[in-house]
Design a protein around this motif. Sequence first.
Motif, short mmCIF file in Angstrom:
data_model
loop_
_atom_site.label_atom_id
_atom_site.label_comp_id
_atom_site.label_asym_id
_atom_site.label_seq_id
_atom_site.Cartn_x
_atom_site.Cartn_y
_atom_site.Cartn_z
N PRO A 254 64.59 28.52 35.49
CA PRO A 254 63.85 29.71 35.08
C PRO A 254 62.36 29.40 35.03
N GLU A 255 61.53 30.40 35.20
CA GLU A 255 60.08 30.18 35.13
C GLU A 255 59.67 29.76 33.73
N PHE A 256 60.33 30.35 32.73
CA PHE A 256 60.09 29.97 31.34
C PHE A 256 61.24 30.49 30.49
N VAL A 257 61.34 29.97 29.27
CA VAL A 257 62.35 30.41 28.30
C VAL A 257 61.65 30.71 26.99
N ILE A 258 61.92 31.89 26.41
CA ILE A 258 61.36 32.28 25.12
C ILE A 258 62.47 32.25 24.08
N PHE A 259 62.22 31.58 22.96
CA PHE A 259 63.15 31.56 21.84
C PHE A 259 62.55 32.36 20.68
N GLU A 260 63.33 33.30 20.16
CA GLU A 260 62.95 34.03 18.94
C GLU A 260 64.00 33.73 17.88
N ILE A 261 63.56 33.67 16.61
CA ILE A 261 64.49 33.34 15.53
C ILE A 261 64.34 34.34 14.39
N VAL A 305 67.26 34.74 23.03
CA VAL A 305 66.82 33.89 24.14
C VAL A 305 66.50 34.76 25.35
N PHE A 306 65.36 34.48 25.97
CA PHE A 306 64.99 35.17 27.22
C PHE A 306 64.62 34.11 28.25
N ALA A 307 65.40 34.03 29.34
CA ALA A 307 65.12 33.07 30.42
C ALA A 307 64.72 33.86 31.65
N LYS A 308 63.52 33.60 32.17
CA LYS A 308 62.93 34.39 33.24
C LYS A 308 63.39 33.88 34.62
N ASN A 309 64.12 34.73 35.31
CA ASN A 309 64.52 34.44 36.69
C ASN A 309 63.34 34.72 37.62
N ARG A 310 63.12 33.87 38.62
CA ARG A 310 62.02 34.12 39.56
C ARG A 310 62.31 35.35 40.40
N GLY A 311 63.56 35.79 40.43
CA GLY A 311 63.91 37.06 41.08
C GLY A 311 64.39 36.89 42.50
N THR A 312 63.56 36.26 43.34
CA THR A 312 63.92 36.02 44.73
C THR A 312 63.57 34.59 45.13
N CYS A 313 64.19 34.11 46.19
CA CYS A 313 63.87 32.79 46.70
C CYS A 313 62.46 32.80 47.29
N PRO A 314 61.69 31.73 47.10
CA PRO A 314 60.30 31.70 47.56
C PRO A 314 60.18 31.76 49.08
N ALA A 315 58.97 32.03 49.56
CA ALA A 315 58.73 32.25 50.99
C ALA A 315 59.09 31.04 51.84
#
Length: 334
Positions: A254-261, A305-315
């Motif tokens: 994932p590009e990043f992961v956000i944790f909230e508590i 938890v929020f894990a950001k998918n890059r969405g598509t494969c890079p160029a």
Amino acid sequence: FYPVTPGTDKYIIGSPIFDTVKIHLENGKTFKIITNNNDEENIYVLSINYNGKPWTKSFITHQMIMDGGELVFEMGEFPNKLWGSKKEDRPFQKIEENLITPVPYFSYNSKTFENKSLVEIKSISKESQINYKIKKSKKTFAKYTSKLEFTETTKIIAQSDNNGISSFTETAELIKIPAGKSIKLNTNYSSQYSAGGDIALINMLRGGSDFKTGNWQGYEGVNIKAEIDLGEVVEINEIGMGFLQDENSWIFMPEFVIFEISENGSDFEELTKVENTVNPKSSGGIIENFEFKLDKITKIRFIKVFAKNRGTCPAWHKGAGNKSWIFADEIWVE
């Protein structure tokens, strides 16, 4: 015709396609196949002659081909139910030397449990006796007779025996997880990579370097959004989530992961945002823990938890423009 059983010298006969075929062998001989009355209507083998003599078997041998000769098919619209039907005319293989005993296998609802787990040990061989033992126990193998019940994390080793020939051992590990924990997923994982369902991300089972082993949960083209209830307020000093990268299979970190508590389930605060540090071009089964150590012990019960998918494969990728995957195995606190 082809060998149905790998390694056998028997080639099982089917309906010919061609009128005539010649196989020119390296030993200088020729094996010739002739089909009489060959058309779309006549799909059944009525009879076969091999070197001028009736051949009643529903197979030929490798040696027959190597010896050369002529195989002649007579085809018809309706089957000759007498040809190749006798027991001695059917192919038969039996291993009588270097016999093996099949390994036993385990049957249970899930690798993880909260209170107790019931386990059956079975074998495809009815003649085999199944023996088992608990790893770390001083007891030797005991005869298996009925379902086993466990209330703690346990590793079981089983082995089958048939007339003094023992199988390889098979091992199963049942893991007890804390009762009361639950998870709500707000994005959908792939049914192909479910890792056992919603509870996969809190079942204490980690994945290995191969995404196909069954402990990785896969998300195609979507982010991971999850809410966890630990069942009670606990004190923690670390939080984390595990991910896998296998760019050759279109799986990226994932590009990043956000944790909230939260302590009450209503008032959440963002604890941290963990950025990815793994190069997306790095190949192989790379495992990375997106984790964060708190400065002080903190009381929480709920986690988002929020894990950001890059969405598509890079160029630069062979799957450029297609949906990329995130594979996660576990969310944990310590």
